[in-house]
Design a protein around this motif. Structure first.
Motif, PDB file in Angstrom:
ATOM      1  N   ILE A  67       0.824  -1.213   0.000  1.00 44.34           N
ATOM      2  CA  ILE A  67       0.000   0.000   0.000  1.00 44.34           C
ATOM      3  C   ILE A  67       0.856   1.260   0.000  1.00 44.34           C
ATOM      4  N   PHE A  68       1.913   1.270   0.825  1.00 46.63           N
ATOM      5  CA  PHE A  68       2.707   2.486   1.000  1.00 46.63           C
ATOM      6  C   PHE A  68       4.081   2.424   0.354  1.00 46.63           C
ATOM      7  N   PRO A  73       0.529   3.597  -5.856  1.00 46.65           N
ATOM      8  CA  PRO A  73       0.039   4.972  -6.073  1.00 46.65           C
ATOM      9  C   PRO A  73       0.107   5.818  -4.798  1.00 46.65           C
ATOM     10  N   VAL A  74      -0.274   5.218  -3.666  1.00 43.22           N
ATOM     11  CA  VAL A  74      -0.218   5.948  -2.395  1.00 43.22           C
ATOM     12  C   VAL A  74       1.227   6.287  -2.049  1.00 43.22           C
ATOM     13  N   GLY A  75       2.120   5.303  -2.206  1.00 47.30           N
ATOM     14  CA  GLY A  75       3.531   5.528  -1.909  1.00 47.30           C
ATOM     15  C   GLY A  75       4.140   6.602  -2.786  1.00 47.30           C
ATOM     16  N   LYS A  76       3.799   6.610  -4.070  1.00 51.81           N
ATOM     17  CA  LYS A  76       4.321   7.633  -4.985  1.00 51.81           C
ATOM     18  C   LYS A  76       3.806   9.018  -4.613  1.00 51.81           C
ATOM     19  N   TRP A  77       2.537   9.076  -4.192  1.00 55.50           N
ATOM     20  CA  TRP A  77       1.954  10.366  -3.794  1.00 55.50           C
ATOM     21  C   TRP A  77       2.636  10.898  -2.536  1.00 55.50           C
ATOM     22  N   GLU A  79       5.663  10.096  -1.484  1.00 55.42           N
ATOM     23  CA  GLU A  79       7.051  10.426  -1.823  1.00 55.42           C
ATOM     24  C   GLU A  79       7.144  11.763  -2.553  1.00 55.42           C
ATOM     25  N   LYS A  80       6.127  12.064  -3.347  1.00 57.28           N
ATOM     26  CA  LYS A  80       6.112  13.345  -4.070  1.00 57.28           C
ATOM     27  C   LYS A  80       5.971  14.509  -3.092  1.00 57.28           C
ATOM     28  N   ILE A  81       5.194  14.303  -2.028  1.00 58.55           N
ATOM     29  CA  ILE A  81       4.980  15.361  -1.033  1.00 58.55           C
ATOM     30  C   ILE A  81       6.167  15.492  -0.095  1.00 58.55           C
ATOM     31  N   LEU A  82       6.647  14.359   0.413  1.00 61.91           N
ATOM     32  CA  LEU A  82       7.712  14.376   1.425  1.00 61.91           C
ATOM     33  C   LEU A  82       9.115  14.339   0.832  1.00 61.91           C
ATOM     34  N   GLN A  83       9.203  14.044  -0.458  1.00 65.79           N
ATOM     35  CA  GLN A  83      10.486  13.919  -1.144  1.00 65.79           C
ATOM     36  C   GLN A  83      11.279  12.690  -0.716  1.00 65.79           C
ATOM     37  N   HIS A  84      10.620  11.763  -0.055  1.00 63.65           N
ATOM     38  CA  HIS A  84      11.260  10.488   0.301  1.00 63.65           C
ATOM     39  C   HIS A  84      10.170   9.475   0.639  1.00 63.65           C
ATOM     40  N   SER A  85      10.534   8.210   0.573  1.00 65.51           N
ATOM     41  CA  SER A  85       9.580   7.144   0.867  1.00 65.51           C
ATOM     42  C   SER A  85       9.273   7.110   2.364  1.00 65.51           C
ATOM     43  N   ILE A  86       8.055   6.691   2.696  1.00 66.42           N
ATOM     44  CA  ILE A  86       7.675   6.600   4.100  1.00 66.42           C
ATOM     45  C   ILE A  86       8.207   5.320   4.744  1.00 66.42           C
ATOM     46  N   MET A  87       8.603   4.344   3.916  1.00 67.04           N
ATOM     47  CA  MET A  87       9.146   3.100   4.449  1.00 67.04           C
ATOM     48  C   MET A  87      10.477   3.338   5.164  1.00 67.04           C
ATOM     49  N   PHE A  88      10.722   2.537   6.206  1.00 71.69           N
ATOM     50  CA  PHE A  88      11.944   2.608   6.999  1.00 71.69           C
ATOM     51  C   PHE A  88      12.107   3.965   7.676  1.00 71.69           C
ATOM     52  N   THR A  89      10.968   4.516   8.129  1.00 67.41           N
ATOM     53  CA  THR A  89      10.972   5.767   8.887  1.00 67.41           C
ATOM     54  C   THR A  89      10.152   5.585  10.169  1.00 67.41           C
ATOM     55  N   TRP A  90      10.226   6.591  11.033  1.00 66.39           N
ATOM     56  CA  TRP A  90       9.437   6.599  12.273  1.00 66.39           C
ATOM     57  C   TRP A  90       7.953   6.492  11.951  1.00 66.39           C
ATOM     58  N   TRP A  91       7.541   7.135  10.872  1.00 67.97           N
ATOM     59  CA  TRP A  91       6.128   7.123  10.494  1.00 67.97           C
ATOM     60  C   TRP A  91       5.671   5.736  10.065  1.00 67.97           C
ATOM     61  N   ALA A  92       6.554   4.982   9.469  1.00 67.03           N
ATOM     62  CA  ALA A  92       6.219   3.608   9.084  1.00 67.03           C
ATOM     63  C   ALA A  92       5.972   2.758  10.328  1.00 67.03           C
ATOM     64  N   PHE A 166       8.984  -4.674  11.684  1.00 66.60           N
ATOM     65  CA  PHE A 166      10.282  -5.116  11.176  1.00 66.60           C
ATOM     66  C   PHE A 166      10.304  -5.111   9.649  1.00 66.60           C
ATOM     67  N   MET A 167       9.196  -5.525   9.021  1.00 66.89           N
ATOM     68  CA  MET A 167       9.131  -5.579   7.563  1.00 66.89           C
ATOM     69  C   MET A 167       8.953  -4.201   6.942  1.00 66.89           C
ATOM     70  N   PHE A 168       8.092  -3.396   7.551  1.00 67.12           N
ATOM     71  CA  PHE A 168       7.706  -2.119   6.953  1.00 67.12           C
ATOM     72  C   PHE A 168       8.620  -0.968   7.359  1.00 67.12           C
ATOM     73  N   ALA A 169       9.065  -0.976   8.622  1.00 70.14           N
ATOM     74  CA  ALA A 169       9.893   0.124   9.119  1.00 70.14           C
ATOM     75  C   ALA A 169      11.360  -0.248   9.261  1.00 70.14           C
ATOM     76  N   GLY A 170      11.650  -1.554   9.301  1.00 70.90           N
ATOM     77  CA  GLY A 170      13.037  -1.976   9.387  1.00 70.90           C
ATOM     78  C   GLY A 170      13.605  -1.874  10.795  1.00 70.90           C
ATOM     79  N   ASN A 171      14.909  -2.038  10.889  1.00 69.28           N
ATOM     80  CA  ASN A 171      15.620  -1.985  12.164  1.00 69.28           C
ATOM     81  C   ASN A 171      16.674  -0.887  12.106  1.00 69.28           C
TER      82      ASN A 171
END
Length: 217
Positions: A67-68, A73-77, A79-92, A166-171
């Motif tokens: 999804i993200f 499509p959601v992930g691209k949207w 990333e366009k706003i934040l200038q980076h992917s939401i994966m492997f972040t605090w928000w993830a 672990f899968m979505f936000a990583g370590n």
């Protein structure tokens, strides 16, 4: 050792607290709507809302990536706003915590709203109270025990989340390494002292959460 221990603890408490706030806000709105409404497809919607409760955490993590992720499509949207992917972040990590904790919050709130005597709400409306006032001054106060129980259970579930995070936000130490992930890493690296500290902290917090739930019943 002190920094290795307290940073994941602080991060876990922070993410779990914010996740509970979001779960509570969405939970109140959706649970009240589902309790008071009757429409076709209601059972299917409710089943979807409760699905993370029974799905394996790795499946939840996979779906969150789909999804993200950067190719969606959601992930691209995002990333366009934040200038980076939401994966492997605090928000993830926060999204994963919200998704897995929401069903417990929803179920508890729905039970509380259903337990409120509809005659009391009807009497308040006859006396001139609006639906908003009935909800705010009658339904919510009479459901307070269920609300608190839902918050406690959701907090405990968010705190213990591992697979999806672990899968979505990583370590990433200091950003996404929560207590459950830190336990796994400490055990995998042979640092039993640190692993035991994390486990003891989790058992203590979980015990307090369950104790509070039993006390307010």
């Amino acid at each position: 050792m002190s920094e290795q221990f307290w940073i994941p603890v602080k991060l876990s408490l922070e993410i779990s607290t914010v996740a509970v706030i979001f779960s509570l806000l969405f939970g109140i709105l959706i649970a009240y709507w589902m309790t008071k409404s009757t429409f076709r497809g209601k059972t299917i919607i409710e089943t979807v809302l409760l699905l993370p409760l029974v799905l394996p955490p790795t499946v939840v993590g996979f779906l969150l990536i789909m999804i993200f992720g950067a190719q969606s499509p959601v992930g691209k949207w995002i990333e366009k706003i934040l200038q980076h992917s939401i994966m492997f972040t605090w928000w993830a990590a926060l999204i994963a915590a919200i998704v897995v904790s929401f069903p417990l919050m929803y179920q508890s709130l729905k039970t509380g709203f259903q337990a409120v005597d509809s005659d009391i709400e009807a009497a308040a409306r006859i006396d001139g109270a609006s639906n908003w006032m009935v909800f705010l001054f009658i339904t919510l106060p009479l459901s307070i025990k269920s609300i608190i129980s839902g918050m406690i259970l959701a907090f405990a579930r968010a705190l213990g989340e591992f697979g999806a995070t672990f899968m979505f936000a990583g370590n990433i130490p200091g950003k996404t390494q929560t207590i459950p992930i830190a336990v796994y890493i400490a055990l995998d690296s042979g640092n039993m002292e640190l692993a035991w500290l994390f486990v003891t902290m989790m058992v203590l917090i979980s015990f307090i959460m369950l104790l509070m739930t039993n006390i307010i019943k």
